[in-house]
Design a protein around this motif. Structure first.
Motif, PDB file in Angstrom:
ATOM      1  N   VAL A   1       0.836  -1.210   0.000  1.00 55.14           N
ATOM      2  CA  VAL A   1       0.000   0.000   0.000  1.00 55.14           C
ATOM      3  C   VAL A   1       0.867   1.255   0.000  1.00 55.14           C
ATOM      4  CG1 VAL A   1      -1.599   1.347   1.431  1.00 55.14           C
ATOM      5  CG2 VAL A   1      -2.024  -1.091   1.020  1.00 55.14           C
TER       6      VAL A   1
ATOM      7  N   PRO B   1      -9.118  -4.409   4.232  1.00 57.69           N
ATOM      8  CA  PRO B   1      -8.977  -2.987   3.898  1.00 57.69           C
ATOM      9  C   PRO B   1      -7.643  -2.664   3.205  1.00 57.69           C
ATOM     10  CG  PRO B   1      -9.227  -3.294   6.286  1.00 57.69           C
ATOM     11  CD  PRO B   1      -9.298  -4.638   5.650  1.00 57.69           C
TER      12      PRO B   1
ATOM     13  N   GLU C   1      -7.304  -1.090  -0.493  1.00 60.16           N
ATOM     14  CA  GLU C   1      -6.542   0.144  -0.692  1.00 60.16           C
ATOM     15  C   GLU C   1      -5.454  -0.046  -1.754  1.00 60.16           C
ATOM     16  OE1 GLU C   1      -4.129   3.535   1.904  1.00 60.16           O
ATOM     17  OE2 GLU C   1      -5.039   1.837   2.953  1.00 60.16           O
TER      18      GLU C   1
ATOM     19  N   GLN D   1      -7.205  -0.170  -5.112  1.00 65.41           N
ATOM     20  CA  GLN D   1      -7.706   1.158  -5.461  1.00 65.41           C
ATOM     21  C   GLN D   1      -6.588   2.001  -6.074  1.00 65.41           C
ATOM     22  OE1 GLN D   1      -9.212   3.420  -2.147  1.00 65.41           O
ATOM     23  NE2 GLN D   1     -10.221   4.900  -3.463  1.00 65.41           N
TER      24      GLN D   1
END
Length: 187
Positions: free
Chosen positions: A93, A133, A137, A140
């Motif tokens: 991330v 999550p 992320e 995304q």
């Protein structure tokens, strides 16, 4: 949502003519406006003191895919007490976010975590609620890249620079140093 299978985008060059004798379509070269990204997560104990490490190497460099290529940017972050898988995902991330900040249009992730490669590709489900999550992320950010992304699993030995960034973070914090060190390219 299921992602299509990932390749490294290194298809063979097209022939000059197709089977009908018509000129073959040209295939554009892979973008150099991006990075090879190698990430790693570490936890001394599971859970235990954890860290995220990443190295980013410009795709414009001829040595970009070499496991020991000197990074153009890097991340070395202490994460507190976490599991190894949370540390691995956090590294991805943060590396994707840094690459986007630096203007990347394409990323090639070379990861030693088969779990992350398979989950990002949609071939394996994300069962652990702590990882969902982080997975979302990462996807995304990756989906915003105009020239796309690929992820491939590599042996741990080819990820030694990212692993070193993890160990640096844990050792640095234990010695009273900063929790995060991010190196960006000098302009």
């Amino acid at each position: 949502m299921r992602e299509p299978p990932l390749t490294l985008g290194l298809e063979d060059e097209p022939d000059d003519e197709d089977e009908r004798g018509a000129p073959a379509r040209s295939v554009s070269a892979p973008s150099t406006a991006g990075f090879v990204v190698r990430t790693d997560g570490a936890a001394r104990g599971n859970p235990g003191p954890a860290s995220a490490g990443a190295v980013l190497i410009s795709l414009a460099r001829p040595d970009a895919r070499h496991p020991l290529a000197a990074p153009d940017a890097s991340i070395s972050d202490y994460l507190g007490i976490q599991t190894n898988n949370v540390a691995e995902y956090t590294a991805v991330v943060r590396a994707v976010a840094l690459a986007l900040e630096l203007g990347a249009r394409r990323l090639e992730l070379l990861l030693d975590s088969k779990l992350i490669v398979e989950q990002l590709a949609g071939r394996w489900r994300v069962k652990d609620a702590k990882l969902r999550p982080l997975w979302a992320e990462a996807l995304q950010g990756l989906r915003t890249l105009p020239e796309g992304w690929v992820a491939a699993h590599v042996p741990r030995a080819q990820n030694s620079l990212a692993d070193a960034k993890c160990n640096e973070a844990i050792d640095r914090v234990a010695a009273g140093g900063p929790t995060s060190v991010v190196v960006r390219p000098s302009s």
